[in-house]
Design an enzyme around this catalytic site. Structure first.
Site, PDB file in Angstrom:
ATOM      1  N   ASP A  76      48.875  -6.989  12.798  1.00  0.00           N
ATOM      2  CA  ASP A  76      49.724  -7.742  13.863  1.00  0.00           C
ATOM      3  C   ASP A  76      49.510  -9.083  13.672  1.00  0.00           C
ATOM      4  OD1 ASP A  76      50.422  -5.123  14.809  1.00  0.00           O
ATOM      5  OD2 ASP A  76      49.039  -5.478  16.645  1.00  0.00           O
ATOM      6  N   GLY A  77      48.370  -9.823  13.524  1.00  0.00           N
ATOM      7  CA  GLY A  77      48.560 -11.115  13.523  1.00  0.00           C
ATOM      8  C   GLY A  77      49.124 -11.786  12.274  1.00  0.00           C
ATOM      9  N   ASP A 151      53.434 -13.556  23.289  1.00  0.00           N
ATOM     10  CA  ASP A 151      53.250 -14.093  24.262  1.00  0.00           C
ATOM     11  C   ASP A 151      52.941 -15.655  24.642  1.00  0.00           C
ATOM     12  OD1 ASP A 151      50.438 -14.010  23.638  1.00  0.00           O
ATOM     13  OD2 ASP A 151      50.091 -12.197  24.230  1.00  0.00           O
ATOM     14  N   THR A 191      51.726  -4.756  25.222  1.00  0.00           N
ATOM     15  CA  THR A 191      50.493  -4.109  24.776  1.00  0.00           C
ATOM     16  C   THR A 191      49.562  -5.209  24.352  1.00  0.00           C
ATOM     17  OG1 THR A 191      51.709  -3.748  22.801  1.00  0.00           O
ATOM     18  CG2 THR A 191      52.031  -2.066  24.531  1.00  0.00           C
TER      19      THR A 191
END
Length: 291
Positions: A76-77, A151, A191
């Site tokens: 994900d990073g 985010d 999430t």
């Protein structure tokens, strides 16, 4: 975005890779050979170029123009940093998970070449993931904008004192918060850190923004789910002198007293290729061990 049934032409493909993985060079070699055999040009980010012992590569946050597809190898990073580079170019991303949670990664390494076959044939769909655009307004001057797929986090460097934050929605005061910080997240980011701070899970296609206080001193301060047209302003009123704005957990900006962090949805989204078999609640069950 959908390409179901209509043949597409891939001319240039970019590859972005996570560093420090022994399994990536072999996978890159296989993909490059597959693409080269079909006359498709390949561009490498700096990490991928280093794996291949090549000197030339692009900065993953500044993608070269004209890419028809971006393959992301990692977690994900890696995807979050690549998404900032894609920006408003609408380049679809094929996200390949190489271990770890990889909540946003939709394809495994064994599925990569078959998925590429479908992309070349135009037999694929994408999930349109909303993006946050934020700016720091300091003494009337805008510092920004910066964009985030997951985010925007406002928090303090030390644990000694609570932050004092005023939150506004479309210029209407919501509340004054005494908390460790504040998270503003997209449905994709719901999430991530927001969930750990007690925020709700939001289905990816829902048009919404989530505002989640971090450890608020008043327990009745709960997360808010807001419409996608909302403009959120958080004003730093007090707390430790060292506080920061963090973009997707990767880019940090120092904040000062009376800074205004103004956030809204960007006017574009990031397109992530979505295998037909993949279902959101299946991902929740498998990745987050629901049930």
């Amino acid at each position: 975005m959908s390409r179901n049934g209509s043949e597409t032409t891939l001319r240039r493909v970019g590859i972005v890779s996570k560093p420090g993985r022994e399994d990536i060079p072999g996978l890159i070699t296989s993909v490059v050979s597959w693409l080269g055999g079909r006359g498709i040009e390949v561009e490498y980010d700096l990490v991928t170029a280093a794996y291949l012992r090549r000197s030339a590569g692009f900065d993953r946050e500044k993608l070269p123009p004209g890419l028809d597809l971006l393959i992301v190898l990692g977690g994900d990073g890696t995807l979050l940093s690549a998404a900032r580079g894609v920006g408003r170019s609408q380049t679809p991303i094929l996200a390949v998970n190489l271990g770890g949670l990889g909540f946003m990664m939709t394809t495994g390494p064994d599925e990569l070449l078959p998925q590429l076959e479908r992309v070349v044939a135009g037999d694929y769909t994408t999930s349109c993931r909303s993006v946050l655009s934020t700016e720091i307004v300091r003494n009337g001057v805008s510092l920004g904008p910066r964009n985030a797929l997951n985010d925007i986090v406002i928090n303090k460097a030390a644990v000694a004192r609570l932050m004092l934050l005023d939150a506004y929605i479309d210029r209407e005061l919501v509340s004054s918060y005494r908390a460790d910080g504040m998270i503003i997240s997209t449905p994709t980011g719901s999430t991530a850190y927001s969930l750990s701070a007690g925020g709700p899970v939001i289905y990816p296609s829902v048009s919404a923004i989530c505002l989640t206080p971090i450890c608020p001193h008043t327990l009745t301060n709960r997360p808010l789910v807001l419409p996608d047209a909302a403009t959120i302003e958080v004003v730093i009123r007090g707390g430790d002198k060292d506080s920061y704005l963090t973009i997707d957990g990767q880019v940090g900006l120092e904040l000062r007293l009376n800074d205004r962090i103004r956030t809204r949805l960007a006017d574009y989204c990031v397109h992530i290729i979505q295998p037909d078999r993949l279902r959101f609640f299946e991902v929740l069950r498998s990745k987050m061990k629901w049930g």
